[in-house]
Design a protein around this motif. Structure first.
Motif, short mmCIF file in Angstrom:
data_model
loop_
_atom_site.label_atom_id
_atom_site.label_comp_id
_atom_site.label_asym_id
_atom_site.label_seq_id
_atom_site.Cartn_x
_atom_site.Cartn_y
_atom_site.Cartn_z
N VAL A 41 0.83 -1.21 0.00
CA VAL A 41 0.00 0.00 0.00
C VAL A 41 0.86 1.26 0.00
O VAL A 41 0.45 2.32 -0.48
CB VAL A 41 -0.96 -0.01 1.22
N TYR A 42 2.07 1.14 0.51
CA TYR A 42 3.02 2.28 0.55
C TYR A 42 3.32 2.86 -0.83
O TYR A 42 3.71 4.02 -0.96
CB TYR A 42 4.33 1.84 1.21
N LEU A 43 3.13 2.07 -1.89
CA LEU A 43 3.43 2.56 -3.24
C LEU A 43 2.54 3.74 -3.64
O LEU A 43 2.88 4.50 -4.56
CB LEU A 43 3.27 1.43 -4.26
N PRO A 48 5.19 9.42 -5.13
CA PRO A 48 4.67 10.79 -5.22
C PRO A 48 5.36 11.77 -4.28
O PRO A 48 5.60 12.92 -4.66
CB PRO A 48 3.19 10.61 -4.86
N PHE A 49 5.67 11.34 -3.05
CA PHE A 49 6.41 12.23 -2.15
C PHE A 49 7.84 12.47 -2.64
O PHE A 49 8.38 13.56 -2.50
CB PHE A 49 6.43 11.67 -0.73
N ARG A 101 12.51 1.07 5.94
CA ARG A 101 13.37 1.27 4.78
C ARG A 101 14.78 1.69 5.20
O ARG A 101 15.78 1.27 4.60
CB ARG A 101 12.76 2.31 3.85
N VAL A 102 14.87 2.51 6.23
CA VAL A 102 16.19 2.93 6.72
C VAL A 102 16.90 1.76 7.38
O VAL A 102 18.11 1.57 7.20
CB VAL A 102 16.05 4.12 7.70
N LEU A 186 19.93 9.58 0.31
CA LEU A 186 19.07 8.90 1.28
C LEU A 186 17.62 8.89 0.78
O LEU A 186 16.94 7.87 0.85
CB LEU A 186 19.15 9.60 2.63
N MET A 187 17.17 10.02 0.26
CA MET A 187 15.82 10.09 -0.30
C MET A 187 15.65 9.08 -1.43
O MET A 187 14.62 8.39 -1.51
CB MET A 187 15.55 11.50 -0.83
N ASP A 188 16.65 8.97 -2.29
CA ASP A 188 16.57 8.04 -3.41
C ASP A 188 16.49 6.60 -2.92
O ASP A 188 15.72 5.80 -3.44
CB ASP A 188 17.79 8.23 -4.31
N ALA A 189 17.28 6.28 -1.89
CA ALA A 189 17.33 4.92 -1.36
C ALA A 189 16.03 4.53 -0.65
O ALA A 189 15.63 3.36 -0.66
CB ALA A 189 18.51 4.76 -0.41
N VAL A 190 15.36 5.49 -0.05
CA VAL A 190 14.18 5.20 0.77
C VAL A 190 12.87 5.40 0.01
O VAL A 190 11.97 4.56 0.07
CB VAL A 190 14.18 6.07 2.05
N PHE A 191 12.76 6.49 -0.75
CA PHE A 191 11.47 6.88 -1.34
C PHE A 191 11.30 6.53 -2.81
O PHE A 191 10.16 6.53 -3.30
CB PHE A 191 11.28 8.39 -1.18
N ASN A 192 12.36 6.28 -3.51
CA ASN A 192 12.26 6.08 -4.95
C ASN A 192 11.72 4.69 -5.27
O ASN A 192 12.47 3.73 -5.46
CB ASN A 192 13.62 6.30 -5.62
N LEU A 193 10.41 4.58 -5.35
CA LEU A 193 9.73 3.32 -5.58
C LEU A 193 8.76 3.47 -6.75
O LEU A 193 8.32 4.59 -7.07
CB LEU A 193 8.99 2.87 -4.32
#
Length: 210
Positions: A41-43, A48-49, A101-102, A186-193
């Motif tokens: 569901v996180y997708l 978008p963020f 994710r972290v 860090l943003m790329d590793a955690v949020f880029n989905l």
């Protein structure tokens, strides 16, 4: 809004840490979170963020989710504002998912705490995950790999309603550590989905309520 935000951030920096209590999820909440993750569901919000963060950095006006950049005394980060379309339940799961994710990047969860402060006109609740890197290659390099430095994830609520998730890194400055990777990395590793498909989008209402 900006002045109110500054008050929240400055209050946190000078807080009485005796007010903090351990943040614990009930077995039912843990089960729901595991199911929420399994169903991806996180997708619905991670990508978008991530997009909104980069639009904000570029100064591009976007009608998507609101993001505020943060850069305070070596702490780099972003605030991801709650939107009614997300729902309080999903936003809380998102907060814990960012922690997960972290952790997957080679971090330890140092503490998870919760604090409630009663101000004259409102009640402020902060849930916090504080993570530290696991230095696994100190003996090889001679310097401990700090990755992105320490990482903090906060969920700030006002009068029981979610306000924003604050996500930031704080690099170690001591020369016993390697140079920290950037917050953008860090943003790329955690949020880029990848984006959510129709089946995942249909799950939003199932977890929307707190």
């Amino acid at each position: 809004m900006l002045n109110f935000l500054k008050k929240l951030l400055s209050a946190d920096r000078g807080a009485d840490f005796t007010n903090w209590q351990p943040l614990e999820r009930t077995p039912a909440e843990q089960t729901a979170h595991s199911q929420w993750v399994h169903q991806r569901v996180y997708l619905n919000w991670m990508g978008p963020f991530f997009k909104a963060y980069h639009f904000r950095k570029a100064g591009v006006t976007d009608r998507g989710f609101r993001v505020q950049l943060a850069d305070e005394c070596g702490r780099y980060g972003a605030l991801f504002f709650f939107d009614p379309s997300i729902g309080p339940g999903n936003f809380r799961h998102l907060f814990d998912f960012i922690r997960d994710r972290v952790l997957a990047l080679g971090y330890n969860l140092s503490t998870s705490d919760r604090r409630v402060l009663h101000h004259p006109r409102y009640t402020e609740t902060i849930e916090k995950h504080f993570l530290k890197p696991q230095p696994k290659d100190c003996t090889v390099t001679g310097r401990c790999n700090q990755r992105f430095g320490t990482v903090t994830v906060d969920l700030v609520s006002i009068n029981g309603q979610p306000g924003f998730i604050r996500f930031f890194s704080n690099p170690y400055q001591d020369n016993i550590f390697t140079v920290a990777k950037s917050f953008d990395e860090l943003m790329d590793a955690v949020f880029n989905l990848p984006p959510a498909d129709a089946e995942v989008q249909a799950r939003i209402k199932e977890y929307a309520k707190a």
